[in-house]
Design a protein around this motif. Structure first.
Motif, mmCIF file in Angstrom:
data_model
loop_
_atom_site.group_PDB
_atom_site.id
_atom_site.type_symbol
_atom_site.label_atom_id
_atom_site.label_comp_id
_atom_site.label_asym_id
_atom_site.label_seq_id
_atom_site.Cartn_x
_atom_site.Cartn_y
_atom_site.Cartn_z
ATOM 1 N N ILE A 70 0.651 -1.181 0.060
ATOM 2 C CA ILE A 70 0.219 0.249 -0.097
ATOM 3 C C ILE A 70 0.760 1.108 0.151
ATOM 4 O O ILE A 70 0.427 2.460 -0.648
ATOM 5 C CB ILE A 70 -0.909 0.023 1.402
ATOM 6 C CG1 ILE A 70 -1.537 -1.299 0.654
ATOM 7 C CG2 ILE A 70 -2.041 1.170 0.964
ATOM 8 C CD1 ILE A 70 -2.349 -1.535 2.692
ATOM 9 N N VAL A 71 1.649 1.205 0.980
ATOM 10 C CA VAL A 71 2.927 2.768 0.769
ATOM 11 C C VAL A 71 3.243 2.674 -0.097
ATOM 12 O O VAL A 71 3.337 3.908 -0.497
ATOM 13 C CB VAL A 71 3.388 2.227 2.167
ATOM 14 C CG1 VAL A 71 4.742 3.923 2.169
ATOM 15 C CG2 VAL A 71 2.779 2.679 4.171
ATOM 16 N N GLY A 72 4.367 1.269 -1.060
ATOM 17 C CA GLY A 72 4.830 1.201 -2.316
ATOM 18 C C GLY A 72 4.485 2.136 -2.817
ATOM 19 O O GLY A 72 4.387 2.974 -3.944
ATOM 20 N N TYR A 73 2.656 1.689 -3.589
ATOM 21 C CA TYR A 73 1.819 2.394 -4.454
ATOM 22 C C TYR A 73 1.897 3.851 -4.288
ATOM 23 O O TYR A 73 2.025 4.673 -5.031
ATOM 24 C CB TYR A 73 0.517 1.347 -4.263
ATOM 25 C CG TYR A 73 -0.294 2.023 -4.870
ATOM 26 C CD1 TYR A 73 -0.788 1.852 -6.294
ATOM 27 C CD2 TYR A 73 -1.410 3.111 -4.043
ATOM 28 C CE1 TYR A 73 -1.806 2.755 -7.282
ATOM 29 C CE2 TYR A 73 -2.487 3.766 -4.707
ATOM 30 C CZ TYR A 73 -2.339 3.349 -6.591
ATOM 31 O OH TYR A 73 -3.082 4.871 -6.629
ATOM 32 N N CYS A 74 1.897 4.703 -3.413
ATOM 33 C CA CYS A 74 1.356 5.530 -2.694
ATOM 34 C C CYS A 74 2.469 6.270 -2.650
ATOM 35 O O CYS A 74 3.112 7.796 -3.685
ATOM 36 C CB CYS A 74 1.006 5.780 -1.674
ATOM 37 S SG CYS A 74 -0.732 5.625 -0.850
ATOM 38 N N TYR A 75 3.789 6.146 -2.326
ATOM 39 C CA TYR A 75 5.056 6.291 -3.011
ATOM 40 C C TYR A 75 5.312 6.437 -4.438
ATOM 41 O O TYR A 75 6.134 7.258 -4.795
ATOM 42 C CB TYR A 75 6.090 6.420 -2.225
ATOM 43 C CG TYR A 75 6.549 6.622 -0.817
ATOM 44 C CD1 TYR A 75 5.469 6.505 -0.065
ATOM 45 C CD2 TYR A 75 7.471 6.162 -0.186
ATOM 46 C CE1 TYR A 75 5.268 7.206 1.770
ATOM 47 C CE2 TYR A 75 7.226 7.064 1.106
ATOM 48 C CZ TYR A 75 6.217 6.923 1.742
ATOM 49 O OH TYR A 75 6.739 7.675 3.047
ATOM 50 N N ASP A 112 6.245 7.759 -10.255
ATOM 51 C CA ASP A 112 7.567 6.482 -10.592
ATOM 52 C C ASP A 112 6.324 5.658 -11.314
ATOM 53 O O ASP A 112 6.042 4.683 -10.912
ATOM 54 C CB ASP A 112 8.643 6.194 -9.152
ATOM 55 C CG ASP A 112 9.154 4.943 -9.595
ATOM 56 O OD1 ASP A 112 9.302 5.072 -10.961
ATOM 57 O OD2 ASP A 112 10.273 3.879 -9.079
ATOM 58 N N TRP A 113 5.741 5.809 -12.795
ATOM 59 C CA TRP A 113 5.090 5.295 -13.412
ATOM 60 C C TRP A 113 5.874 3.609 -13.631
ATOM 61 O O TRP A 113 4.924 2.607 -13.072
ATOM 62 C CB TRP A 113 4.338 5.314 -14.606
ATOM 63 C CG TRP A 113 4.500 7.400 -14.008
ATOM 64 C CD1 TRP A 113 4.103 7.803 -15.242
ATOM 65 C CD2 TRP A 113 3.626 7.599 -13.006
ATOM 66 N NE1 TRP A 113 4.216 8.873 -14.654
ATOM 67 C CE2 TRP A 113 3.885 8.568 -13.235
ATOM 68 C CE3 TRP A 113 2.725 7.117 -12.115
ATOM 69 C CZ2 TRP A 113 2.806 9.969 -13.036
ATOM 70 C CZ3 TRP A 113 2.216 8.037 -11.404
ATOM 71 C CH2 TRP A 113 1.697 9.487 -11.049
ATOM 72 N N ASP A 114 6.553 2.637 -13.612
ATOM 73 C CA ASP A 114 6.991 1.837 -14.257
ATOM 74 C C ASP A 114 7.585 1.232 -12.216
ATOM 75 O O ASP A 114 7.854 0.039 -12.938
ATOM 76 C CB ASP A 114 8.742 1.626 -14.829
ATOM 77 C CG ASP A 114 8.155 2.321 -16.024
ATOM 78 O OD1 ASP A 114 6.983 1.911 -16.881
ATOM 79 O OD2 ASP A 114 9.081 3.279 -16.847
ATOM 80 N N LYS A 170 -0.933 3.424 -15.786
ATOM 81 C CA LYS A 170 0.097 4.013 -16.297
ATOM 82 C C LYS A 170 0.157 4.912 -16.407
ATOM 83 O O LYS A 170 0.746 6.094 -16.814
ATOM 84 C CB LYS A 170 1.469 2.857 -16.066
ATOM 85 C CG LYS A 170 1.955 2.252 -14.871
ATOM 86 C CD LYS A 170 2.636 0.571 -15.225
ATOM 87 C CE LYS A 170 3.841 0.971 -15.896
ATOM 88 N NZ LYS A 170 4.063 -0.103 -15.994
ATOM 89 N N ARG A 171 -0.385 4.972 -18.175
ATOM 90 C CA ARG A 171 -0.570 5.702 -18.860
ATOM 91 C C ARG A 171 -1.481 7.214 -18.668
ATOM 92 O O ARG A 171 -1.192 8.147 -18.958
ATOM 93 C CB ARG A 171 -1.041 5.195 -20.528
ATOM 94 C CG ARG A 171 0.016 4.821 -20.569
ATOM 95 C CD ARG A 171 -0.414 4.317 -22.624
ATOM 96 N NE ARG A 171 -1.698 2.991 -22.325
ATOM 97 C CZ ARG A 171 -1.219 2.087 -22.310
ATOM 98 N NH1 ARG A 171 -0.230 0.912 -22.018
ATOM 99 N NH2 ARG A 171 -2.621 0.547 -22.724
ATOM 100 N N PHE A 172 -2.530 6.678 -17.720
ATOM 101 C CA PHE A 172 -3.638 7.177 -17.816
ATOM 102 C C PHE A 172 -3.034 8.067 -16.232
ATOM 103 O O PHE A 172 -3.278 9.522 -16.666
ATOM 104 C CB PHE A 172 -4.563 7.023 -17.101
ATOM 105 C CG PHE A 172 -5.236 7.816 -16.075
ATOM 106 C CD1 PHE A 172 -6.183 8.873 -16.964
ATOM 107 C CD2 PHE A 172 -6.006 7.606 -15.272
ATOM 108 C CE1 PHE A 172 -7.330 10.062 -16.388
ATOM 109 C CE2 PHE A 172 -5.908 8.437 -14.199
ATOM 110 C CZ PHE A 172 -7.077 9.156 -14.544
ATOM 111 N N LEU A 173 -2.192 8.055 -15.503
ATOM 112 C CA LEU A 173 -1.497 8.839 -14.494
ATOM 113 C C LEU A 173 -0.806 9.750 -14.988
ATOM 114 O O LEU A 173 -0.736 11.112 -14.787
ATOM 115 C CB LEU A 173 -1.174 8.127 -13.343
ATOM 116 C CG LEU A 173 -2.165 6.929 -12.681
ATOM 117 C CD1 LEU A 173 -1.284 5.951 -11.178
ATOM 118 C CD2 LEU A 173 -2.867 7.556 -12.080
#
Length: 151
Positions: free
Chosen positions: A18-23, A29-31, A59-62
């Motif tokens: 969860i934390v890694g996703y947020c960071y 850092d999309w990749d 990833k493209r959307f973000l």
């Protein structure tokens, strides 16, 4: 309630996802998001921004949708865990302030939501198989941006 070492380990590993996703999102850092999701993960932002897709789609959307955002920061807390063997689900509070600009003015708005994650234990450890953002509130969203978001 007494937890086994395995149950504690599972919770810590899931919390790290969860934390890694947020960071990863906050640092653009999309990749890096690849480390947290299964290859067939579904990411559902439909309640917040009207988008559902695969990790590649998201990833493209973000990258595109967050490019004009001046700053944003996910703050997470209060996670509920349900772990059953090699599957798990969490519900986590997220507060996400963002500074946006329409080119002439800047505003700081706040999105409040719950992250609902489904996980699966893989050979490489736990991974997110589904992410759903459940809307709670929006504060100080400028009219020009509100017009682009789901009701």
């Amino acid at each position: 309630m007494t937890m086994t070492v395995q149950e504690m380990s599972d919770r810590f590993e899931i919390q790290d996802l969860i934390v890694g996703y947020c960071y990863a999102v906050d640092s653009r850092d999309w990749d890096g998001l690849d480390r947290y999701f299964t290859d067939d993960a579904v990411i559902d932002y439909s309640e917040m921004v009207g988008v559902v897709g695969s990790l590649a789609d998201i990833k493209r959307f973000l990258a595109q949708s967050l490019a004009p955002i001046v700053a944003f920061q996910h703050a997470i807390s209060t996670t509920q865990y349900r772990i059953e063997g090699d599957r798990a689900q969490t519900k986590t509070v997220c507060t996400n302030p963002m500074t946006v600009s329409d080119g002439s003015t800047s505003d700081t708005l706040v999105f409040g939501l719950w992250y609902i994650h489904d996980y699966v234990r893989t050979a490489d450890g736990w991974r997110i198989s589904r992410l759903y953002e459940q809307k709670c509130y929006r504060m100080n969203v400028p009219d020009w941006l509100a017009a682009q978001l789901p009701a």
